[in-house]
Motif scaffolding. Structure first.
Motif, PDB file in Angstrom:
ATOM      1  N   GLY A   1       0.814  -1.213   0.000  1.00 24.37           N
ATOM      2  CA  GLY A   1       0.000   0.000   0.000  1.00 24.37           C
ATOM      3  C   GLY A   1       0.845   1.259   0.000  1.00 24.37           C
ATOM      4  O   GLY A   1       0.412   2.304   0.483  1.00 24.37           O
ATOM      5  N   ALA A   2       2.061   1.147  -0.525  1.00 26.87           N
ATOM      6  CA  ALA A   2       3.006   2.272  -0.472  1.00 26.87           C
ATOM      7  C   ALA A   2       2.391   3.561  -1.007  1.00 26.87           C
ATOM      8  O   ALA A   2       2.636   4.646  -0.486  1.00 26.87           O
ATOM      9  CB  ALA A   2       4.252   1.924  -1.264  1.00 26.87           C
ATOM     10  N   ARG A   3       1.547   3.434  -2.021  1.00 24.78           N
ATOM     11  CA  ARG A   3       0.958   4.599  -2.653  1.00 24.78           C
ATOM     12  C   ARG A   3       0.070   5.361  -1.663  1.00 24.78           C
ATOM     13  O   ARG A   3       0.144   6.592  -1.560  1.00 24.78           O
ATOM     14  CB  ARG A   3       0.131   4.140  -3.844  1.00 24.78           C
ATOM     15  N   VAL A   4      -0.754   4.613  -0.935  1.00 28.45           N
ATOM     16  CA  VAL A   4      -1.632   5.255   0.045  1.00 28.45           C
ATOM     17  C   VAL A   4      -0.802   5.842   1.180  1.00 28.45           C
ATOM     18  O   VAL A   4      -1.042   6.963   1.631  1.00 28.45           O
ATOM     19  CB  VAL A   4      -2.661   4.242   0.597  1.00 28.45           C
ATOM     20  N   VAL A   5       0.191   5.080   1.614  1.00 25.03           N
ATOM     21  CA  VAL A   5       1.047   5.553   2.707  1.00 25.03           C
ATOM     22  C   VAL A   5       1.671   6.885   2.328  1.00 25.03           C
ATOM     23  O   VAL A   5       1.698   7.837   3.113  1.00 25.03           O
ATOM     24  CB  VAL A   5       2.142   4.509   3.031  1.00 25.03           C
ATOM     25  N   LYS A   6       2.140   6.977   1.091  1.00 28.26           N
ATOM     26  CA  LYS A   6       2.773   8.210   0.645  1.00 28.26           C
ATOM     27  C   LYS A   6       1.739   9.318   0.447  1.00 28.26           C
ATOM     28  O   LYS A   6       1.949  10.454   0.856  1.00 28.26           O
ATOM     29  CB  LYS A   6       3.536   7.970  -0.648  1.00 28.26           C
ATOM     30  N   ALA A   7       0.620   8.948  -0.163  1.00 25.92           N
ATOM     31  CA  ALA A   7      -0.383   9.952  -0.487  1.00 25.92           C
ATOM     32  C   ALA A   7      -0.898  10.641   0.777  1.00 25.92           C
ATOM     33  O   ALA A   7      -1.159  11.840   0.770  1.00 25.92           O
ATOM     34  CB  ALA A   7      -1.543   9.320  -1.241  1.00 25.92           C
TER      35      ALA A   7
ATOM     36  N   LEU B   1       8.209   5.269  -5.436  1.00 21.68           N
ATOM     37  CA  LEU B   1       7.393   4.234  -6.059  1.00 21.68           C
ATOM     38  C   LEU B   1       8.152   3.550  -7.193  1.00 21.68           C
ATOM     39  O   LEU B   1       7.958   2.380  -7.461  1.00 21.68           O
ATOM     40  CB  LEU B   1       6.111   4.831  -6.614  1.00 21.68           C
TER      41      LEU B   1
ATOM     42  N   LEU C   1       9.917   0.814  -5.592  1.00 22.35           N
ATOM     43  CA  LEU C   1       9.009  -0.224  -5.102  1.00 22.35           C
ATOM     44  C   LEU C   1       8.349  -0.986  -6.246  1.00 22.35           C
ATOM     45  O   LEU C   1       8.061  -2.166  -6.126  1.00 22.35           O
ATOM     46  CB  LEU C   1       7.946   0.391  -4.194  1.00 22.35           C
TER      47      LEU C   1
ATOM     48  N   PHE D   1       4.951  11.339  -6.731  1.00 21.63           N
ATOM     49  CA  PHE D   1       5.379   9.952  -6.597  1.00 21.63           C
ATOM     50  C   PHE D   1       6.564   9.726  -7.533  1.00 21.63           C
ATOM     51  O   PHE D   1       7.416   8.889  -7.299  1.00 21.63           O
ATOM     52  CB  PHE D   1       4.248   8.989  -6.958  1.00 21.63           C
TER      53      PHE D   1
ATOM     54  N   ARG E   1       1.622  16.364  -0.060  1.00 27.10           N
ATOM     55  CA  ARG E   1       0.622  15.309  -0.137  1.00 27.10           C
ATOM     56  C   ARG E   1      -0.496  15.501   0.869  1.00 27.10           C
ATOM     57  O   ARG E   1      -1.601  14.986   0.684  1.00 27.10           O
ATOM     58  CB  ARG E   1       1.301  13.943   0.060  1.00 27.10           C
TER      59      ARG E   1
ATOM     60  N   ILE F   1      -5.988  12.092  -2.636  1.00 28.14           N
ATOM     61  CA  ILE F   1      -6.062  11.198  -3.793  1.00 28.14           C
ATOM     62  C   ILE F   1      -7.027  10.054  -3.536  1.00 28.14           C
ATOM     63  O   ILE F   1      -6.984   9.419  -2.493  1.00 28.14           O
ATOM     64  CB  ILE F   1      -4.676  10.602  -4.100  1.00 28.14           C
TER      65      ILE F   1
ATOM     66  N   LEU G   1      -7.859   6.606  -5.413  1.00 23.18           N
ATOM     67  CA  LEU G   1      -7.462   5.781  -6.538  1.00 23.18           C
ATOM     68  C   LEU G   1      -8.578   4.815  -6.903  1.00 23.18           C
ATOM     69  O   LEU G   1      -9.442   4.508  -6.099  1.00 23.18           O
ATOM     70  CB  LEU G   1      -6.192   5.003  -6.197  1.00 23.18           C
TER      71      LEU G   1
ATOM     72  N   PHE H   1      -7.120   0.877  -1.656  1.00 17.85           N
ATOM     73  CA  PHE H   1      -6.324   0.029  -0.781  1.00 17.85           C
ATOM     74  C   PHE H   1      -6.786   0.215   0.660  1.00 17.85           C
ATOM     75  O   PHE H   1      -6.770   1.321   1.179  1.00 17.85           O
ATOM     76  CB  PHE H   1      -4.843   0.382  -0.897  1.00 17.85           C
TER      77      PHE H   1
ATOM     78  N   PHE I   1      -6.330  -1.010   4.670  1.00 19.12           N
ATOM     79  CA  PHE I   1      -5.425  -1.697   5.580  1.00 19.12           C
ATOM     80  C   PHE I   1      -6.254  -2.620   6.462  1.00 19.12           C
ATOM     81  O   PHE I   1      -7.413  -2.322   6.763  1.00 19.12           O
ATOM     82  CB  PHE I   1      -4.688  -0.688   6.452  1.00 19.12           C
TER      83      PHE I   1
END
Lengths: 592, 623
Positions: free
Chosen positions: A216-222, B137, B140, B423, B447, B452, B454, B458, B460
């Protein structure tokens, strides 16, 4: 080909009986091992006897150089004999447990292969894997080191008898604390196993937290929550660390404690025995023998506690393994099966077929007929039940109500292997085994000739790609081999199905990753192939189903429109709408 | 038959690397004091435990087998016996005390080592985790999660077990050996030589055995991995196995792998079955030699009692010799483990040394609020060199303006999101927010203001509330609920078993796509962004939820600069401006009516993607 049933009759709810049945072929190894254990203890008890003789010889001044040399070589000889006995005992008993492990794992694997898709939906791969790996290992540990440890327990009565013979009084002194060692070791190992499980669970928490964070790196960063994630990860890691320290702290406490108790018993015997020597109740030689025998007794007693935990863990694991072995394969050849039935022409009919999965109605009263040699297409939105229709034909599931017929026979009459052997199935999500391309293509016909293989690849438009690979058909795929693109995988799956020369060809959205241009070429070549068999086409692209003899439009588990392309266009329903939209799409690509 | 299976090779270092070791020691440095304490405790343990045989010797020679008493007459012997019993009792007490001290010290020492080892690894794991968090990213996307995971988990574990604990154990073994040797030689150096003569054989046998055992062990590991991988693959591909009738073939191949595994174990069992008795034999021969030496001496001197070699000495040396064999056997093995852990360390350090490619400038800005001005100035971007995804894109969005981006798959729509929230960094040109280059903001600050949503939401694992809050502990519960209410998520949440405390499964698996969308809206709203970036989901959603989502999107865009990658007609129609992206270029820009009238790309797109929705809804409405 359905694999054979397990060779061993599994006794439900009786893990111990099943375990015994599995180990019957190896009873000789275990039996001889047990005899060797007795032999070993008899030899070992000679050591204190000889040392006693030596000490006595000096006490009484009867020693000579010749005698000393004699004793020396006898002791050395004894050590060699003990070693040889132990060598064979270990190889026989531990070896037998490995053979048993092999049998059990093979049976488990063969059994799992016979189970239907329903089982694989209920049980996660990881759980099945755990049965085949760690559970089997626990059971084996019980049969190997566990049984050997139990056999070694014969030392206890022999040694004890010898100790009583030497001095009843001293035996009494040492007998009080000694059983404590068994209890203590048992308690310690039990606790350690429990705490290890806690540690394991906390560790998997750490793992999944890290995994989730990376996925979930994208969400973590966002959301800029890296710091919070880091804090949470630290919390989990610290919990794991604390549990780990707790486990180690316990071991740090328990191990020296057990050592201390053994030490205390020895000291007690030296003290009391020393006094007895001073009081001339026994001689020094007897005391020496007694001490050596005592040390020999401590080990099997400690082992006993450990063996008990092995047994407990083994029994639990055996039950878990048996829960799979007792799972009856729900789709298999049975009394309804006619061994002479075969799929020859490939006429298919669904009569009032409904299918429920977990109380959800996936298919609702589906009926249709396909003549041998015809092509039927199934279209409809995602999740409407298209693939389920195919799964009922391949007999991965059975209809809840209604029946499926092939060549006029109900599917249940046709031997499973023969039914599936007549189908060439290209599924939606291609599964490639990490093996060579050849092995993957010849999956359904391992002995296909080179010519046949290339022909299938030719039709599937895979041959061109293969020729560009230095190792061609023998190129390795997956893990360490190369990775094919989605489109290449689908073409491989098509070649795999074609090579079977199936009576019924099933293409389940088989070209979703293939570009339109290649798809056209494949369809062009397929045309020849399809003419000679019954075909089921599932597709999103109207252009590829337009020529079907029958088109079924499925929505929410039922057939809402049916007919030929022209008929459906005239109907001006869902099919007609899909068709118009896709025409525009083609138009747009031309704009670009 | 099974050549198709390949596994990560056991990366084995052939040599000890001082540089890696030095770097590892740096992690232990904060615990230097503890480390020294542990070593001191080790010396204490080694001393006390080896004192015991000496005291035993004394007890035997001076009390139990006291020559004075044995040589005395009946009366003298009786009085001496009482004295001897008293002496023996005192001796036993002293030994008991030593045993207790040894137990306590050993406990403390093990505790300290465990604590230092665990603590060190925690810090190392955190450092690695934080480092991964800072990676872009781009990094990653290129490194599979599984590979990174094994650095954070397995490798770190191995380092902890083999290096931190291992080093202490090596020290402990060496100390024990050293002190036993000192005692043995100090008391009787000739006897020491005799007793120690089998030691080189033990060492050599252990070394040879470990080489074979280690090799077998690695083979076993490889074979277990093969076995598991094959089984795993068969289970995952069971549909294909069954439909293509490969059950028998797979069973045979599994059988072969299984037999391979069993046979390797049988080899290993033979190794162990051979090794244990051989070492046992050497240690027994040490005992025999001690007996032989003592007996010979006593015979030479013609009496059973002697200062040179007594019955007591015999017992003492047997005990000492026994204590020596354990550490010697262990030492031979530790080296292999150390090398293995070195490989792990190297992999971990390699990862730690990978530089971060997107970093904050030292003077990076952290504004409290933004107006919401967005500007793309001649932006060029490519994920892979020369494969341009955006070509010279320029546009400007005023605060509060709602812009819909439309275009074909692969037109570069989502890249705009990736670049705006940094990103990735642009290849050429610049992106300005409120007139400032995004590279001049702190990433976190930028940020925080860009919300955002998406397509693929996602979630958790955790509760609904935690997924909205995302760890922001200052957010009030009322705010969480109000946000959920506002974006129409409250309705479905309140129907769930424990409402806001409902645990969403792994990756939110137990919620429908529509529900996950609504949840993502609530999450975004709760964090109050000035700029909203939304990638609408394309997947089909039931009509009821669809209406809720459209309404929620409307509300979300209110008063915010909004950039929406639109798939819904209503979203496009309600936008202030529509930008049409085609193959990385900005081709058209204007309102819905303007672009329709213009009759270009948008018109085609409209007929293709959106008009159908119109019809569909009309159809639904007419039902």
């Amino acid at each position: 080909m359905t694999a054979s049933t397990p060779r061993i009759a599994v006794a439900p709810d009786r893990p111990f009986i099943t375990l015994l049945r599995y180990n019957r072929p190896y009873w000789k190894a275990y039996g001889i091992g047990a005899c060797l254990a007795v032999l070993f203890i008899l030899f070992s008890l000679l050591t204190p006897v000889i040392i006693g003789r030596i000490v006595a010889g000096f006490e009484k001044n009867t020693m000579t150089y010749a005698l000393v040399m004699g004793y020396f070589f006898t002791l050395m000889g004894l050590s060699i004999v003990e070693g040889v006995v132990r060598y064979f005992q270990r190889r026989l008993m531990i070896g037998a447990s490995r053979h048993f492990e092999y049998d059990l794992r093979n049976d488990l694997f063969r059994h799992v292969e016979r189970l239907s898709q329903r089982f694989f939906h209920k049980n996660r791969t990881g759980d099945i894997m755990a049965r085949a790996t760690s559970d089997i290992n626990y059971v084996r540990e019980f049969m190997g080191p566990g049984v050997m440890g139990t056999a070694d327990m014969v030392r206890v009565p022999f040694t004890l008898g010898y100790m009583i013979y030497l001095s009843g009084k001293l035996t009494l002194f040492s007998l009080v604390p000694l059983p404590l060692i068994s209890v203590l070791v048992y308690a310690c190992v039990w606790y350690m196993n429990r705490q290890s499980k806690v540690v394991q669970e906390l560790f998997s928490l750490v793992t999944s937290r890290a995994q989730e964070n990376l996925a979930g790196a994208r969400v973590v960063k966002a959301y800029g929550i890296a710091d919070r994630e880091s804090r949470d990860f630290r919390k989990d890691s610290e919990n794991y660390m604390r549990a780990n320290i707790k486990l180690v702290a316990f071991m740090s406490f328990a191990f020296p404690l057990i050592g201390m108790i053994v030490g205390a018993v020895l000291l007690m015997v030296i003290w009391q025995g020393g006094n007895m020597v001073i009081r001339r109740e026994i001689d020094l030689a007897t005391l020496s023998q007694f001490l050596i025998a005592l040390i020999m007794l401590a080990w099997p007693l400690a082992q006993f506690g450990w063996v008990l935990t092995l047994y407990q863990r083994g029994a639990v694991s055996m039950k878990r393994i048996m829960s799979i072995l007792c799972e009856a394969p729900d789709i298999r050849d049975d009394t309804r099966t006619d061994p002479n039935a075969a799929v020859t022409a490939g006429a298919i009919s669904f009569r009032g077929v409904s299918f429920k999965y977990d109380e959800v109605l996936v298919l609702n009263e589906v009926s249709f007929d396909v003549e041998a040699g015809e092509t039927v297409a199934i279209v409809g939105p995602t999740g409407c039940g298209k693939t389920t229709i195919v799964s009922l034909l391949t007999r991965e599931y059975e209809p809840t109500t209604g029946e499926v017929f092939v060549d006029g026979r109900p599917l249940t009459q046709i031997p499973l292997a023969r039914l599936r052997g007549a189908l060439g199935y290209v599924p939606q999500d291609t599964f490639i085994f990490s093996d060579t391309i050849r092995a993957n293509v010849t999956l359904g016909r391992p002995h296909a000739s080179e010519e046949e293989i290339w022909h299938a690849c030719e039709v599937a438009q895979l041959a061109e790609t293969l020729r560009q690979m230095p190792q061609g058909l023998d190129t390795l795929l997956g893990e360490r081999g190369i990775n094919l693109s989605g489109g290449q995988k689908q073409r491989l799956a098509l070649a795999r199905a074609l090579l079977r020369d199936p009576v019924v060809l099933i293409l389940d959205d088989a070209f979703s990753s293939v570009d339109t241009h290649t798809e056209e070429r494949i369809l062009h070549r397929l045309h020849e192939v399809m003419k000679r068999r019954t075909n089921i086409l599932i597709s999103h692209r109207i252009s590829s189903v337009a020529h079907a003899h029958l088109i079924l439009v499925v929505e929410e588990g039922r057939i809402i429109e049916r007919g030929t392309h022209e008929e459906l266009l005239r109907l001006d329903g869902l099919y007609a709408e899909m068709f118009r939209r896709q025409q525009l799409e083609t138009a747009l690509e031309d704009v670009a | 038959m099974s050549e198709g299976y390949h596994f990560e090779d056991e990366l084995q270092r052939k040599s000890y690397d001082a540089q890696i070791m030095r770097r590892l020691l740096r992690y232990v440095r904060p615990y230097r004091g503890w480390f020294i304490a542990a070593t001191l405790l080790l010396i204490l343990v080694a001393l006390t435990s080896n004192l015991t045989p000496l005291l035993m010797m004394w007890s035997v020679d001076h009390y139990i087998n006291n020559p004075t008493r044995l040589g005395a007459d009946a009366a003298g012997a009786a009085s001496q016996a009482i004295l001897d019993m008293q002496g023996l009792f005192q001796m036993i007490l002293i030994i008991a005390l030593l045993v207790i001290v040894e137990g306590i010290v050993r406990y403390l020492q093990m505790l300290v080592v465990a604590f230092v080892g665990q603590k060190t690894m925690l810090e190392m794991r955190m450092e690695l985790f934080d480092h991964l968090q800072r990676m872009s990213l781009r990094f990653l996307d290129r490194n599979p999660v599984g590979r990174l995971m094994s650095r954070v988990t397995t490798d770190i574990e191995k380092i902890q077990q083999s290096i931190v604990t291992g080093v202490v154990e090596v020290i402990s073994d060496l100390l024990t050996i050293g002190i036993v040797l000192v005692f043995m030689f100090a008391v009787n150096w000739r006897l020491a030589f005799v007793a120690l003569s089998p030691v080189p054989f033990v060492f050599i046998t252990s070394y040879i055995f470990r080489k074979y055992a280690h090799h077998s062990f690695l083979e076993i590991r490889r074979k277990v991995a093969r076995l598991s991988a094959f089984m795993q693959e068969t289970i995952t591909g069971m549909r294909i196995v069954q439909i293509f009738g490969r059950e028998q073939d797979h069973a045979n191949r599994f059988d072969a792998l299984n037999a391979d595994h069993r046979d390797e174990w049988l080899t290993q069992i033979r190794n162990f079955a051979l090794y244990f008795p051989v070492v046992e034999f050497f240690s027994a021969s040490s005992t025999c030699l001690i007996i032989l030496y003592c007996a010979w001496n006593i015979l030479d001197l013609g009496q059973a009692v002697s200062g040179v070699a007594s019955i007591g000495t015999f017992f003492g040396y047997v005990f000492w010799a026994e204590r020596l064999f354990g550490p010697i056997r262990a030492l031979a093995d530790r080296y292999n483990l150390l090398l293995e852990a070195m490989a792990s360390s190297e992999r971990v350090f390699q990862l730690l040394d990978t530089p971060e490619d997107i970093m904050d400038k030292p003077s990076a800005l952290n504004p409290g609020t933004l107006e919401g001005n967005v500007e793309f100035n001649n932006v060029w971007f490519a994920y892979e060199p020369e494969q341009w995804v955006l070509k010279n894109v320029s546009f400007r969005i005023a605060p509060g303006e709602r812009v819909a981006i439309v275009g074909h798959t692969g037109a570069g729509k989502s890249t705009i999101i990736n670049l705006l929230s940094r990103f990735y960094d642009v290849r050429q040109g610049a992106i300005l927010v409120d007139g400032v280059d995004v590279r001049d903001y702190q990433q976190v600050a930028l940020r925080r203001h860009v919300g955002i949503v998406l397509q693929d939401v996602f979630l958790f694992s955790g509760t609904i509330e935690q997924n909205i809050r995302l760890g922001d502990t200052e957010m009030s519960e009322a705010h969480v609920r109000a946000c959920a209410e506002y974006v129409n998520a409250a309705k479905f949440i309140e129907k769930l078993p424990r409402q806001y405390q409902y645990e969403v499964g792994e990756r939110g698996g137990n919620l429908s796509t529509g529900q996950r969308q609504l949840l993502a809206f609530a999450r975004t709203l709760a964090h109050r962004p000035q700029i909203l970036v939304l990638d609408e989901a394309t997947s089909s959603i039931d009509t009821e939820t669809e209406a809720l989502i459209q309404d929620a999107i409307e509300k979300l865009m209110e008063g915010r600069t909004s950039i929406v990658i639109a798939h819904r007609l209503s979203t496009v129609q309600h936008a202030d401006r529509i930008m049409v992206l085609h193959h990385g270029e900005l081709r058209e820009s204007g309102t819905h009516q303007e672009l329709l009238a213009h009759g270009g790309l948008y018109r085609t797109l409209y007929e293709l993607q959106y008009k159908g929705q119109d019809r569909h809804h009309a159809r639904v409405a007419n039902m």
